[in-house]
Design a protein around this motif. Structure first.
Motif, PDB file in Angstrom:
ATOM      1  N   LEU A 255       0.828  -1.212   0.000  1.00 45.44           N
ATOM      2  CA  LEU A 255       0.000   0.000   0.000  1.00 45.44           C
ATOM      3  C   LEU A 255       0.860   1.260   0.000  1.00 45.44           C
ATOM      4  O   LEU A 255       0.536   2.246  -0.670  1.00 45.44           O
ATOM      5  CB  LEU A 255      -0.921  -0.007   1.216  1.00 45.44           C
ATOM      6  N   GLY A 256       1.981   1.230   0.729  1.00 49.14           N
ATOM      7  CA  GLY A 256       2.854   2.403   0.763  1.00 49.14           C
ATOM      8  C   GLY A 256       3.493   2.693  -0.581  1.00 49.14           C
ATOM      9  O   GLY A 256       3.507   3.842  -1.033  1.00 49.14           O
ATOM     10  N   SER A 257       4.014   1.659  -1.245  1.00 51.41           N
ATOM     11  CA  SER A 257       4.629   1.865  -2.559  1.00 51.41           C
ATOM     12  C   SER A 257       3.593   2.270  -3.604  1.00 51.41           C
ATOM     13  O   SER A 257       3.869   3.106  -4.474  1.00 51.41           O
ATOM     14  CB  SER A 257       5.354   0.592  -3.001  1.00 51.41           C
ATOM     15  N   THR A 258       2.385   1.717  -3.501  1.00 50.55           N
ATOM     16  CA  THR A 258       1.314   2.089  -4.431  1.00 50.55           C
ATOM     17  C   THR A 258       0.869   3.524  -4.217  1.00 50.55           C
ATOM     18  O   THR A 258       0.621   4.270  -5.178  1.00 50.55           O
ATOM     19  CB  THR A 258       0.115   1.142  -4.261  1.00 50.55           C
ATOM     20  N   LEU A 259       0.764   3.918  -2.949  1.00 48.80           N
ATOM     21  CA  LEU A 259       0.379   5.295  -2.636  1.00 48.80           C
ATOM     22  C   LEU A 259       1.412   6.285  -3.149  1.00 48.80           C
ATOM     23  O   LEU A 259       1.069   7.353  -3.676  1.00 48.80           O
ATOM     24  CB  LEU A 259       0.196   5.445  -1.127  1.00 48.80           C
ATOM     25  N   LEU A 260       2.686   5.927  -3.041  1.00 48.29           N
ATOM     26  CA  LEU A 260       3.749   6.796  -3.566  1.00 48.29           C
ATOM     27  C   LEU A 260       3.645   6.928  -5.078  1.00 48.29           C
ATOM     28  O   LEU A 260       3.769   8.039  -5.627  1.00 48.29           O
ATOM     29  CB  LEU A 260       5.107   6.219  -3.180  1.00 48.29           C
ATOM     30  N   ALA A 261       3.405   5.813  -5.765  1.00 51.04           N
ATOM     31  CA  ALA A 261       3.270   5.853  -7.231  1.00 51.04           C
ATOM     32  C   ALA A 261       2.088   6.712  -7.651  1.00 51.04           C
ATOM     33  O   ALA A 261       2.174   7.481  -8.625  1.00 51.04           O
ATOM     34  CB  ALA A 261       3.121   4.438  -7.772  1.00 51.04           C
TER      35      ALA A 261
END
Length: 286
Positions: A255-261
């Motif tokens: 979720l963190g990497s997706t939110l950053l993207a």
């Protein structure tokens, strides 16, 4: 932690914590997600810059040459690079480069740095001014460490350049061909303007609108973590961390990497809209 509650309730609780700046804890990185992003993002950013600048120079320059010298040898060579780069999978090119330049020649190793540099950057005497190791190594006066970091970055950067420049070449070429066939170009030629001035100051500016759009999306695609390339070269960036998090069911990390993207994608679209007004004066931001 609310894990026994229904999924919509868990999502609402997660959003509430995100609004406070708490993205959760990443089991794969063994640290909070926000700290993991700060740890992995600089590596991806350095690789993105190393690849994006040559992509823009090569794509715009040779795409323009291909359109100006249509059906000449320059055009044929550019189209060959575009077709092969667009159709070649990145993991195939990456493995071939590894086999040649690391497996056979022992020149360019995978990873981010060698063991000596690893010990150096994690020592107490090495000061992390910016978090970007290439810049920090220069600020610390460690030129050998800087060269080692660049050496490890060459193969993944070359893979990204060859794969990503293909689409930019095609877009630039088609956009320039469309502009060169318009009436204002013929009028400028009829007035006696040099052909180089017509191409550079008139046609190219109008042809850059779709190039700006593609470039912003390309930059964010690289910055969001190039999953396959970082995995093939064992490069510790955001993309590789996202893969490991997904494989090990690290929900907070995914979720963190997706939110950053997603955040980077929104910012890229905003920047591209602003650049439209810079490239073409007819466009005004209301």
């Amino acid at each position: 932690h609310g894990l026994r509650k229904p999924m919509p309730v868990q999502y609402a609780l997660w959003l509430k914590e995100v609004a406070k700046g708490d993205l959760g804890y990443s089991e794969t990185a063994k640290m909070p997600v926000s700290d993991a992003i700060r740890s992995f993002f600089p590596a991806t950013f350095e690789l993105t810059l190393a690849a994006f600048i040559p992509i823009m120079i090569i794509g715009v320059y040779f795409g323009t040459l291909s359109a100006v010298y249509k059906d000449k040898w320059v055009d044929q060579g550019t189209r060959f690079v575009a077709i092969t780069g667009y159709s070649l999978p990145s993991f195939v090119l990456g493995l071939v480069l590894l086999m040649v330049f690391y497996g056979r020649l022992q020149w360019l190793p995978p990873g981010r740095y060698s063991l000596d540099v690893d010990l150096l950057v994690h020592s107490e005497g090495f000061r992390h001014f910016t978090g970007f190791l290439t810049l920090d190594s220069l600020l610390n006066g460690e030129f050998a460490a800087f060269l080692d970091l660049i050496k490890h970055m060459i193969l993944p950067a070359c893979t990204l350049i060859y794969i990503s420049v293909a689409l930019l070449l095609r877009i630039t070429r088609s956009s320039m061909l469309e502009e060169l066939s318009k009436d204002y170009v013929r009028t400028a030629k009829a007035k006696g303007l040099p052909w180089s001035v017509v191409v550079r100051k008139h046609a190219l500016k109008n042809a850059l609108i779709p190039v700006v759009t593609l470039s912003s999306l390309l930059f964010i695609g690289l910055l969001g973590g190039v999953v396959i390339t970082e995995t093939v070269f064992d490069y510790p960036g955001i993309g590789r961390w996202g893969v490991v998090a997904a494989q090990q069911l690290d929900i907070a990390g995914v979720l963190g990497s997706t939110l950053l993207a997603a955040l980077l994608f929104v910012v890229a679209n905003l920047v591209s809209d602003i650049l439209y007004a810079v490239v073409d004066r007819r466009i005004r931001i209301g």
